[in-house]
Structures are given as C-alpha cells and as structure tokens.
Design an enzyme around this catalytic site. Sequence first.
Site, PDB file in Angstrom:
ATOM      1  N   SER A  84      39.287  38.251 -69.045  1.00 40.10           N
ATOM      2  CA  SER A  84      40.273  38.900 -68.181  1.00 40.10           C
ATOM      3  C   SER A  84      41.596  38.155 -68.090  1.00 40.10           C
ATOM      4  O   SER A  84      42.634  38.773 -67.836  1.00 40.10           O
ATOM      5  CB  SER A  84      39.687  39.067 -66.771  1.00 40.10           C
ATOM      6  OG  SER A  84      39.199  37.828 -66.281  1.00 40.10           O
ATOM      7  N   HIS A 133      43.345  36.271 -60.349  1.00 38.11           N
ATOM      8  CA  HIS A 133      43.695  36.455 -61.752  1.00 38.11           C
ATOM      9  C   HIS A 133      45.210  36.359 -61.905  1.00 38.11           C
ATOM     10  O   HIS A 133      45.948  36.540 -60.935  1.00 38.11           O
ATOM     11  CB  HIS A 133      43.205  37.819 -62.264  1.00 38.11           C
ATOM     12  CG  HIS A 133      41.771  37.821 -62.656  1.00 38.11           C
ATOM     13  ND1 HIS A 133      40.766  37.761 -61.732  1.00 38.11           N
ATOM     14  CD2 HIS A 133      41.162  37.857 -63.883  1.00 38.11           C
ATOM     15  CE1 HIS A 133      39.596  37.770 -62.352  1.00 38.11           C
ATOM     16  NE2 HIS A 133      39.807  37.824 -63.659  1.00 38.11           N
TER      17      HIS A 133
END
Length: 295
Positions: A47, A275
Amino acid sequence: MRMPRSRRTVAALAAVTGIAALGLGAGPAAAAPDTRDPLRYVALGDSYSAGSGVLPLDPGAPLLCARTSLNYPHLLAASLGARLTDVTCGGAQTKHFTSSQYPGVAPQFDALKSDTELVTLTIGGNDNSTFINAILACGSAGILSGGKGSPCKDANGDKFKDQIDATTYPAIKNSLNQIKAKSPKAKVAILGYPWITPAKAVPGCFAKMPLAEGDVPYLRDLQAHLNGAAQRAAGETGTTFVDMSAASDAHDACRPAGQRWIEPVLFGTNFVPVHPNALGEAGMAKQTAAALKLS
C-alpha cells in the site's frame, strides 16, 4: 532485435555527428529526433507503493488494491517518460509476488520481463501483519493507559522484531533475488518506509495517534528495525536501498496537514489511515530518483 540502450546512445551520437558534418556551410542542421524507447518500468509492492488512501484512484487498478494515480511510481514514471506497468496493491505481502492476492489479480512477478529496465517496491510491513498488529496493540494499550507509560512495549517487548528477523527479512531477500533472476538487466530499488511516528512523544499528538508516551519511540524503533531488514537484504542482493529516514523526518503523522507525509489514525485526510498522503508519495518519488541517479 532491440538494441541495448548504451549502443543506441552511441549510434544516435554518431548519426548526429555525421549529419552535422554534411551540413557545414549550409545553415543550421535540424535536431535529430529522439528515437530511444521509453524506459520499461515495473512497480511492485504494497500500500505504501500503491498510495492506498490517496485520491483519485487509478482507473486501471483492481478496486481492492486501492491504488492511486498519484503514487510514487506514477510520479516517477512521468518524470522519466517511462513506460510504467504498475501492479502495486494495498495489503500485499511478499507471498503475493508469486501468488494471487485477490481473485482475478495476477501474482505481481508476472509483470517482470527479461527486458524490464527499472523495478521499484516497498514490501515487508504486511508480512506477519507487523504494522497493523503493532499499531493496533499500541493504540489499544495507549487508550487504556490514558497515554502514560509504555504498555505496548511492556506487553510485547521484542516480539515484533523477532518476527521480522525470523521470517520477513529472509522473505524480502528471497524476493529481491527472484526479481534479479527474472529481470537481470533492471535497476532494482527497494524503499524504506517513511517515518510514521516522531522520535519521541510530542504535545497534542495523542488525539490523532493514541499512543502512550513510552510507546512512541518503541514504534519508531520497530519501524527502524523493519527498514534495516530491507536495507540489509538490499545490500546482500546488489539492490539499491532508498533510505527515507532523513527525508521523512519531521513529516510523521503527528505533524500538521501540509507538513506531514503520513496521515494519522484519527482526523486525517486519507480514507486509509497511517499511510502516505500525496505529499508523502511525492517525497518517495523524489528520493527514489535521487538514489537511482535518475533525476
């Protein structure tokens, strides 16, 4: 047959020299067209490479991969004029290089070809569920302790590090060796993960990242250990390691919007927390280009 890049460059220079000699006294010669093929670039990884959580989504990607068209592979490819094959996918582990992650999603290594010229990746954070387990464990412990002490460190000790050493490091090394075997002409770069937490607790961060004061440096040290495993594997396989530690310092999830590269657990802008945001992906692209001497 496709001429190697170095021979194409020599041939192109010779052609330009010959044209210039023939045109002496006849006015300026027209510039020779650039006939080089675009760099063949394959992006692999999880990711942090897919840019999961950043919009807009890549319309060519499987929806479950949550890949953005603003991830660092897309940015790097655009700056190089490269021909990108992006198979990055949120949640990927090293095993998904050789096996399907989701129905209809091919193993990532299927994208590697003998004529691939550049490969980049981030990997390892999802093996053993290292990141998610550590963040969940430390977040839960932080809430229960009211942000005091180091309950996550006290409960888990070196457990996460031991998992990295026992299984994640050899899996990364094996993956890098397989990439070299499948694409022997390619430059290969594995990126370290940008800092998620600061070196120590900072005022006001607990509301966004509910970690106990003593567990902030504990998580930072765990991330450094994971990055160290990737760096060690890179060194042992002749792979370029893109060190994000200096570049991402002071851009952790505790920083304000516009400064941070990683979004926090709470009150962030990404639809996937913890993230990289668009700034983080841009920073990763810049560091990768510099490490590979492509900029």
